[in-house]
Design a protein around this motif. Structure first.
Motif, mmCIF file in Angstrom:
data_model
loop_
_atom_site.group_PDB
_atom_site.id
_atom_site.type_symbol
_atom_site.label_atom_id
_atom_site.label_comp_id
_atom_site.label_asym_id
_atom_site.label_seq_id
_atom_site.Cartn_x
_atom_site.Cartn_y
_atom_site.Cartn_z
ATOM 1 N N UNK A 47 87.515 46.925 35.867
ATOM 2 C CA UNK A 47 87.622 48.385 35.742
ATOM 3 C C UNK A 47 87.628 48.805 34.278
ATOM 4 N N UNK A 48 88.378 48.069 33.464
ATOM 5 C CA UNK A 48 88.421 48.376 32.034
ATOM 6 C C UNK A 48 87.051 48.174 31.406
ATOM 7 N N UNK A 49 86.395 47.092 31.750
ATOM 8 C CA UNK A 49 85.062 46.812 31.210
ATOM 9 C C UNK A 49 84.078 47.921 31.586
ATOM 10 N N UNK A 50 84.135 48.386 32.836
ATOM 11 C CA UNK A 50 83.256 49.476 33.268
ATOM 12 C C UNK A 50 83.550 50.749 32.473
ATOM 13 N N UNK A 56 80.856 53.506 25.770
ATOM 14 C CA UNK A 56 79.815 53.055 24.839
ATOM 15 C C UNK A 56 78.496 53.777 25.112
ATOM 16 N N UNK A 57 78.166 53.973 26.390
ATOM 17 C CA UNK A 57 76.936 54.700 26.724
ATOM 18 C C UNK A 57 77.028 56.145 26.232
ATOM 19 N N UNK A 58 78.204 56.764 26.433
ATOM 20 C CA UNK A 58 78.404 58.129 25.918
ATOM 21 C C UNK A 58 78.260 58.147 24.396
ATOM 22 N N UNK A 59 78.866 57.159 23.739
ATOM 23 C CA UNK A 59 78.797 57.082 22.274
ATOM 24 C C UNK A 59 77.354 56.960 21.799
ATOM 25 N N UNK A 103 86.233 60.890 20.363
ATOM 26 C CA UNK A 103 85.926 59.485 20.677
ATOM 27 C C UNK A 103 87.144 58.590 20.418
ATOM 28 N N UNK A 104 87.834 58.829 19.299
ATOM 29 C CA UNK A 104 89.037 58.052 18.999
ATOM 30 C C UNK A 104 90.098 58.271 20.074
ATOM 31 N N UNK A 105 90.261 59.508 20.503
ATOM 32 C CA UNK A 105 91.235 59.817 21.558
ATOM 33 C C UNK A 105 90.859 59.112 22.856
ATOM 34 N N UNK A 106 89.588 59.063 23.160
ATOM 35 C CA UNK A 106 89.124 58.386 24.376
ATOM 36 C C UNK A 106 89.425 56.885 24.297
ATOM 37 N N UNK A 107 89.198 56.280 23.143
ATOM 38 C CA UNK A 107 89.503 54.852 22.976
ATOM 39 C C UNK A 107 91.000 54.578 23.114
ATOM 40 N N UNK A 108 91.819 55.438 22.549
ATOM 41 C CA UNK A 108 93.276 55.284 22.676
ATOM 42 C C UNK A 108 93.688 55.441 24.139
#
Length: 173
Positions: A47-50, A56-59, A103-108
């Motif tokens: 799930x995390x990998x997906x 990454x696709x959004x980025x 993007x940083x917020x999404x990664x966090x």
């Protein structure tokens, strides 16, 4: 003398067999293996990998869009006044900074969600480990990384994996 020697040899041979039949008082687990080899842990990791791949696709899409905007601005620069160019360049910079912040917020958010899922996993698995500990008459369970030397029978990681798969499945039930 031969009698004593025979008794001594018999005792030495009998002791390891008796020790093997007794349940170890201390059990050992490899929590990383339990996480990565159970259905539940593998589902969390998948799930995390997906989610990471989606981000990454959004980025990549965002980078392509911003690159095109920057290229457009660069191509239009000769036809613009310095003030017009500066205004558009500043607006572009603000947009890039906002995208970076989001993007940083999404990664966090992904890291936090993964940590929370791992904590829930560990809490649920702890019950399985506790039951095995009680069933085996052990008094303590230690992490493999903390053990210098042990007998193979003390390590219950394989049994925990089997039991977690049987009792918790992929964690959705």
């Amino acid at each position: 003398m031969r009698l004593w020697r025979g008794i001594l040899v018999w005792l030495l041979l009998a002791m390891p067999a008796a020790a093997q039949n007794a349940a170890p008082q201390i059990l050992i687990i490899d929590s990383d293996r339990i996480y990565y080899e159970t259905l539940y842990g593998r589902r969390i990791a998948a799930d995390l990998n997906a989610a990471i791949q989606a981000v990454q696709a959004e980025n990549e899409q965002i980078v392509a869009t911003l690159t095109e905007e920057e290229r457009s601005l660069t191509l239009r620069r000769p036809d613009m006044t310095p003030e017009e160019f500066r205004a558009e360049a500043d607006a572009f910079d603000v947009k890039v900074e906002e995208v970076r912040r989001v993007r940083d917020a999404k990664n966090i958010e992904l890291q936090t969600e993964n940590a929370e899922q791992r904590t829930v996993f560990e809490d649920r698995v702890q019950g399985v480990i506790g039951n095995l500990m009680i069933e085996r008459g052990a008094v303590i369970v230690m992490e493999q990384r903390s053990v210098v030397m042990s007998v193979r029978e003390a390590n219950i990681t394989d049994d925990v994996i089997v039991r977690v798969d049987a009792e918790l499945g992929d964690g959705t039930r």
